[in-house]
Design an enzyme around this catalytic site. Sequence first.
Site, short mmCIF file in Angstrom:
data_model
loop_
_atom_site.label_atom_id
_atom_site.label_comp_id
_atom_site.label_asym_id
_atom_site.label_seq_id
_atom_site.Cartn_x
_atom_site.Cartn_y
_atom_site.Cartn_z
N LYS A 39 -57.91 -46.61 27.26
CA LYS A 39 -56.67 -45.84 27.17
C LYS A 39 -55.77 -46.08 28.38
O LYS A 39 -54.55 -46.19 28.24
CB LYS A 39 -56.99 -44.35 27.03
N THR A 211 -48.53 -35.23 18.72
CA THR A 211 -48.44 -36.34 17.78
C THR A 211 -49.19 -36.01 16.50
O THR A 211 -50.28 -35.42 16.54
CB THR A 211 -48.98 -37.65 18.40
N GLY A 213 -49.76 -38.39 13.83
CA GLY A 213 -50.14 -39.57 13.07
C GLY A 213 -49.03 -40.03 12.15
O GLY A 213 -47.88 -40.22 12.56
N ASP A 243 -51.66 -44.63 22.38
CA ASP A 243 -51.39 -45.11 23.74
C ASP A 243 -50.02 -45.76 23.82
O ASP A 243 -49.29 -45.60 24.81
CB ASP A 243 -52.46 -46.12 24.17
#
Length: 298
Positions: A39, A211, A213, A243
Amino acid sequence: MAIFNLGSINVDHVYQVPHFVRPGETLASTAYQRILGGKGANQSIALARAGARVCHIGALSHADQDFYQQLIDYGVNLDHVEQTDTASGHAIIQVDASAENAIVLFGGANQRIQDTAIDKALQSAAEGDWLLTQNETNAVAITLQKAKQQGLKTAYNPAPICGIEADIDPAWVDLLVVNQTEAAAISGIQDTEQQVAYFAERWKHAEVVLTLGSEGAILICHKGVLQVSSFEVDAVDTTAAGDTFIGFYLAARSRNEDQQDAMLQACASAALAVQREGASTSIPTLDDVDEFLAEVME
C-alpha cells in the site's frame, strides 16, 4: 511542497485463478507475476504519477534492488528508505475471474523501520508539507502524532484494519480515507448513511473520504457532504484501485485544488487502474486521467 509517506514496500506475487483457493484445495493458476506492491509503495507511485513531490519512508531488502530502482524510476524520492538484510515485505495475491482479489501479507522489513529514519525524514519536512501513512508498517501512531506536533498536515488510510487504528487520536489526522469496511471498524456502524453521519459529527475537524467501490466516493467535511459517482468501465484487476484513488486525491489537495475536482480525478484514476492488471503497473499518469476526464465529460 512535499508529501512524506511512511509506508510498506512489498514484493507482490500475483496469481490469476478461476476462483479463490478453498480450504484443502490445490488450485492451478493461469498466470503469475512478481511485481512491486505494498500500500505504501502503491500510494507513493500514485502520488508521483499524479504530479506530487513524494518522499517515501520505509525499508526494503538488499535482495530486491530491482524494486528500489523501480521506485526511483517512478519519481519517488528514496532518501529515507533503508536497504536492509531483513526480508522485504511481500504479498500473495489471488485475482479471480471477476477481478476481485484475496491477499495474504508478510510484514518483513516493513515492520522494522527505524525511529531514527522516521525522525530524520520529519526533520527535513517544511511548513505546508504532508505526512501520509497506512497500517502496513510499524510506528504509525507515533509518526502521525509527531508530524502533527511538528505542524505538518496529515493523511491516514487505516488499511488493512489490524488494530493500529484504535491507537490513533482523530486530532492527529487532517485527512482520513476509508472504504466501507474500514469505516465500519472505526465507527462500529455498518450502514453507509449512518457512517456518513458519524464522521460528520465525530470528525468535524477533518476531511473524511469514504470510498464505495463501483458506487464512487463520498467526501465529508465542514462544508457538508459531496458524493461523486464512479465511472463505468470493464474491470480487470482491482488490486491497487484504492491506493491510486488516495494518491491522486491527496496530490490534488496538496496543490489546493477544489475538493470536487480532486474527487473526480481520484475516481477517474481508479477507473483507469482497474482496467489494467497488477498493482503499481496499473497506476495511470496525470495526463492519462486528464485525457480520460476530457473524453467522459464531453
